[in-house]
Design a protein around this motif. Sequence first.
Motif, PDB file in Angstrom:
ATOM      1  N   ASP A  69      -1.243   8.738   5.549  1.00 24.49           N
ATOM      2  CA  ASP A  69      -0.839   9.217   4.227  1.00 24.49           C
ATOM      3  C   ASP A  69      -0.723  10.735   4.230  1.00 24.49           C
ATOM      4  N   TYR A  72       2.572  11.659   5.630  1.00 21.71           N
ATOM      5  CA  TYR A  72       3.567  11.438   4.564  1.00 21.71           C
ATOM      6  C   TYR A  72       3.506  12.585   3.550  1.00 21.71           C
ATOM      7  N   HIS A  76       6.456  15.070   2.601  1.00 20.05           N
ATOM      8  CA  HIS A  76       6.851  15.052   1.191  1.00 20.05           C
ATOM      9  C   HIS A  76       6.861  16.477   0.645  1.00 20.05           C
ATOM     10  N   ARG A 161       6.305   2.817  -1.418  1.00 14.18           N
ATOM     11  CA  ARG A 161       5.731   3.978  -0.729  1.00 14.18           C
ATOM     12  C   ARG A 161       4.882   3.534   0.451  1.00 14.18           C
ATOM     13  N   ILE A 165       5.457   4.557   4.347  1.00 11.58           N
ATOM     14  CA  ILE A 165       4.409   5.198   5.142  1.00 11.58           C
ATOM     15  C   ILE A 165       4.113   4.378   6.397  1.00 11.58           C
ATOM     16  N   PHE A 169       5.295   6.733   9.233  1.00 17.77           N
ATOM     17  CA  PHE A 169       4.215   7.683   9.450  1.00 17.77           C
ATOM     18  C   PHE A 169       2.994   7.041  10.115  1.00 17.77           C
TER      19      PHE A 169
END
Length: 171
Positions: A69, A72, A76, A161, A165, A169
Amino acid sequence: MGVCDSNLKFLNIVAKWPGSTHDSFALRNSRLCEMFEDGDISDGWLLGDSGYPLRPWLLTPVINPTRQDQRYNSCHMRTRCAFERSFGVLKSRFRCIDTTAGTLLYSPVRCCDIIVAVVVLHNMCIDNRIPLPPGNDNPRDHGNIGGQQYVGIQNDGAVIRTRLINNRFNN
């Protein structure tokens, strides 16, 4: 409220709300939101800070992130820097919108017209490759990753989302 692309060009601007209006309210009451909700725009995502609701078409940072996360969130934030930079360049190009220290020099309607006009001129500058004003080389994202999080009933983008991810990711 504005939406821009990676070239700092504005794709959407809404100048009818006062500066004290919450970002999520402005989005929720925009034609852009309606177009995403109705499926008129079905390709791609918007990125927003944590003040926005997580929607299938609006990706926000992860609060209390895991390692993947965090990757990500980092991407982002770097991607959203274009948005921050676009407003910085706009204000540098058109100092008339950045010198009043919050004081309206014209009626609210006239101020809205000025903002829309300078956004159109800004886009024309980009289309015609007019050089950017100096001093805009270091954009900073002042978004709310750890700040006030959106709290509301619409937070239905979690599955989208999480899938993004996990697919992009998870290294």
